[in-house]
Write a protein that holds these residues in place. Structure first.
Motif, short mmCIF file in Angstrom:
data_model
loop_
_atom_site.label_atom_id
_atom_site.label_comp_id
_atom_site.label_asym_id
_atom_site.label_seq_id
_atom_site.Cartn_x
_atom_site.Cartn_y
_atom_site.Cartn_z
N UNK A 309 0.82 -1.21 0.00
CA UNK A 309 0.00 0.00 0.00
C UNK A 309 0.85 1.26 0.00
N UNK A 310 2.05 1.19 0.57
CA UNK A 310 2.90 2.37 0.73
C UNK A 310 4.26 2.12 0.09
N UNK A 311 4.67 3.04 -0.77
CA UNK A 311 6.03 3.03 -1.32
C UNK A 311 6.85 3.98 -0.47
N UNK A 312 7.94 3.47 0.06
CA UNK A 312 8.74 4.24 1.01
C UNK A 312 9.96 4.82 0.32
N UNK A 313 10.20 6.13 0.49
CA UNK A 313 11.32 6.84 -0.13
C UNK A 313 12.12 7.54 0.96
N UNK A 314 13.44 7.39 0.89
CA UNK A 314 14.29 8.09 1.85
C UNK A 314 15.67 8.28 1.23
N UNK A 315 16.59 8.82 2.02
CA UNK A 315 17.94 9.07 1.52
C UNK A 315 18.84 9.55 2.65
N UNK A 316 20.05 9.95 2.28
CA UNK A 316 21.07 10.26 3.28
C UNK A 316 21.63 11.67 3.17
N UNK A 317 20.91 12.55 2.46
CA UNK A 317 21.41 13.92 2.31
C UNK A 317 21.39 14.67 3.63
N UNK A 318 20.42 14.36 4.51
CA UNK A 318 20.32 15.04 5.79
C UNK A 318 21.23 14.41 6.84
N UNK A 319 21.38 13.08 6.80
CA UNK A 319 22.10 12.39 7.87
C UNK A 319 23.57 12.15 7.55
N UNK A 320 23.98 12.17 6.28
CA UNK A 320 25.39 11.98 5.92
C UNK A 320 25.93 13.25 5.27
N UNK A 321 25.51 13.55 4.03
CA UNK A 321 25.92 14.79 3.36
C UNK A 321 25.12 14.93 2.07
N UNK A 322 24.72 16.16 1.70
CA UNK A 322 23.95 16.33 0.47
C UNK A 322 24.72 15.92 -0.78
N UNK A 323 26.04 16.13 -0.78
CA UNK A 323 26.82 15.85 -1.99
C UNK A 323 26.97 14.36 -2.27
N UNK A 324 26.68 13.52 -1.29
CA UNK A 324 26.82 12.08 -1.48
C UNK A 324 25.79 11.56 -2.48
#
Length: 479
Positions: A309-324
């Motif tokens: 029912x839910x497609x989950x989207x996330x990333x690491x720009x906030x927790x590691x670095x935006x340039x990664x």
């Protein structure tokens, strides 16, 4: 010829290659080493300065690549005879013009703005000064044969396995092959939209909502309907009415520390949204990029309803670095392969080097300590900025006390319409970036709200600007 004394303090000094190259360039610029002059041999320079021949070779080759030295196979290195260009004069600073182009693209390369109160990322000096450099050093030891191929279409498997374990801690059970690594969370949203939707399809979004999502939907010619964001979630009555009148295919929401309001779903709000999705058979796309910045647990829609029912989207720009630029999506198994094909058609595989770097950072025990420190710094910044807003008569939409954002409205008469465009333009002239509410509305409507990044909004010059503007308004003019 002794050109410099190497600084061998490992933690604070530049690398020996950097020091050697800088000393040589300085000598060339000062004409201590003149055009056409032969440099000492690599062995001689290494002996004179107590360096390894590898260090000297690397420095010489770096200057050859920059055109400062010339080299012929089997011969010596000589200072280039080409005339070295004088440093370019610094152009007079001109304030950029506010507009969608500058806000969406140019601002990321615009270093002229000194106070980025409207930006969407952490200050560079807040990022982990140990974890990421350590990860990159570890990567330099990986044999190039292990990183010379394109990589797996789904992304670097050890990172996908790590993400699956982290999601399980929140109650979301997915296999590594249900996780697709992407070039940031924004690309993950684009992949979902291109895979599931077709031009003319109807979707619902929060109002206000993540600005780049609006641009992606517009590029794909998706019909967008807005549902007001509330402190606990979204206004269910509006969504229910939309779902009855239109064939809504998906609802895009940010569960935790929403961009731009900073709000997070309550458990009751999460359940009410999921019941609506079940009743009207639409998917929920959950953008959850800021969860690591929240000190306490919060609902995860994908964990409550499952990936069907839910497609989950996330990333690491906030927790590691935006340039990664490493993001991901987690979805039901039948959807993983079509999303991977979309990803491959857009740009082949994602960057495994960056995915390996993120994996190293996440496995490092220091990263948890770093995140605790960031949360505390953000909490203090929220207190400081909210106090400044109250002192200047701002209306604050909500006070999450966590994450990057506060959504606030300055006092009238600047609080709507052309007044906000003028205010934003005046701020740019003063070297201040404000993010007006129209940027976060599908129809570009302006109601006087601004997004503030608390990590950048404690600068006294920002509040001096608002005081000057208030004085000018009371006097019946503008500065």
């Amino acid at each position: 010829m002794i050109l410099f004394e190497p600084d061998r303090r490992r933690k604070t000094a530049p690398t020996l290659v950097d020091q050697t190259a800088a000393a040589l360039e300085s000598a060339i610029r000062a004409h201590t080493l003149r055009p056409g002059m032969a440099l000492p041999s690599i062995r001689q320079f290494a002996r004179d300065h107590g360096l390894s021949t590898f260090t000297v070779m690397a420095a010489y080759n770096r200057l050859v690549a920059r055109g400062l030295l010339q080299s012929r196979p089997g011969a010596d290195f000589r200072v280039s005879r080409r005339k070295q260009a004088a440093p370019a004069p610094v152009p007079e600073w001109v304030a950029p013009r506010i507009g969608s182009s500058w806000l969406l693209a140019d601002v990321f390369a615009d270093h002229s703005i000194s106070i980025k109160a409207g930006c969407g990322w952490l200050p560079p000096d807040w990022h982990d000064q140990a974890g990421l450099p350590h990860a990159l050093r570890q990567l330099s030891r990986v044999p190039i044969s292990q990183m010379s191929a394109y990589g797996h279409p789904l992304g670097y498997r050890p990172l996908r396995e790590h993400i699956a374990c982290r999601l399980l801690e929140h109650g979301l059970e997915v296999e590594p092959d249900q996780i697709l690594l992407t070039h940031g969370a924004t690309q993950a949203l684009d992949i979902v939209i291109r895979t599931l939707l077709r031009p003319g399809d109807h979707v619902a979004v929060e109002a206000p909502c993540y600005a780049n999502l609006l641009q992606i939907l517009a590029l794909n010619r998706i019909t967008v309907h807005t549902v007001p964001r509330t402190a606990e979630g979204v206004r269910e009555e509006t969504l229910e009415d939309l779902a009855r009148r239109h064939p809504i295919r998906a609802m895009f929401v940010t569960t935790v520390l929403q961009n731009p309001t900073g709000a997070s779903f309550s458990m009751a709000g999460a359940f009410r949204l999921l019941r609506l999705a079940e009743r009207h058979a639409f998917l929920v796309v959950e953008d959850d990029t800021s969860r690591d910045l929240l000190p306490e647990p919060a609902p995860m829609l994908a964990a409550l309803a499952g990936p069907s029912r839910v497609i989950y989207v996330s990333g690491f720009s906030k927790s590691v670095a935006p340039s990664i630029r490493v993001g991901y999506l987690a979805c039901a198994k039948p959807l993983a392969d079509p999303c991977a094909r979309t990803k491959m058609s857009l740009g082949l595989t994602s960057a495994e080097v960056m995915e390996r770097a993120v994996h190293h950072v996440l496995r490092d025990g220091r990263h948890v300590t770093y995140l605790r420190g960031i949360r505390e710094r953000l909490r203090l910044a929220h207190d400081q900025v909210a106090a400044a807003m109250r002192a200047h008569g701002f209306e604050i939409w909500g006070e999450p006390g966590a994450g990057l954002f506060l959504w606030a409205r300055p006092p009238a008469p600047r609080a709507s319409g052309d007044g906000m465009i003028e205010l934003t333009s005046q701020a740019l002239k003063a070297g201040i970036w404000l993010a007006p509410g129209s940027y976060f509305d599908p129809d570009g409507r302006e109601a006087g709200w601004l997004r503030f990044n608390v990590a950048y909004s404690g600068d006294p010059r920002l509040w001096s600007f608002f005081r000057r503007q208030a004085t000018a308004c009371l006097a019946g003019g503008t500065e």
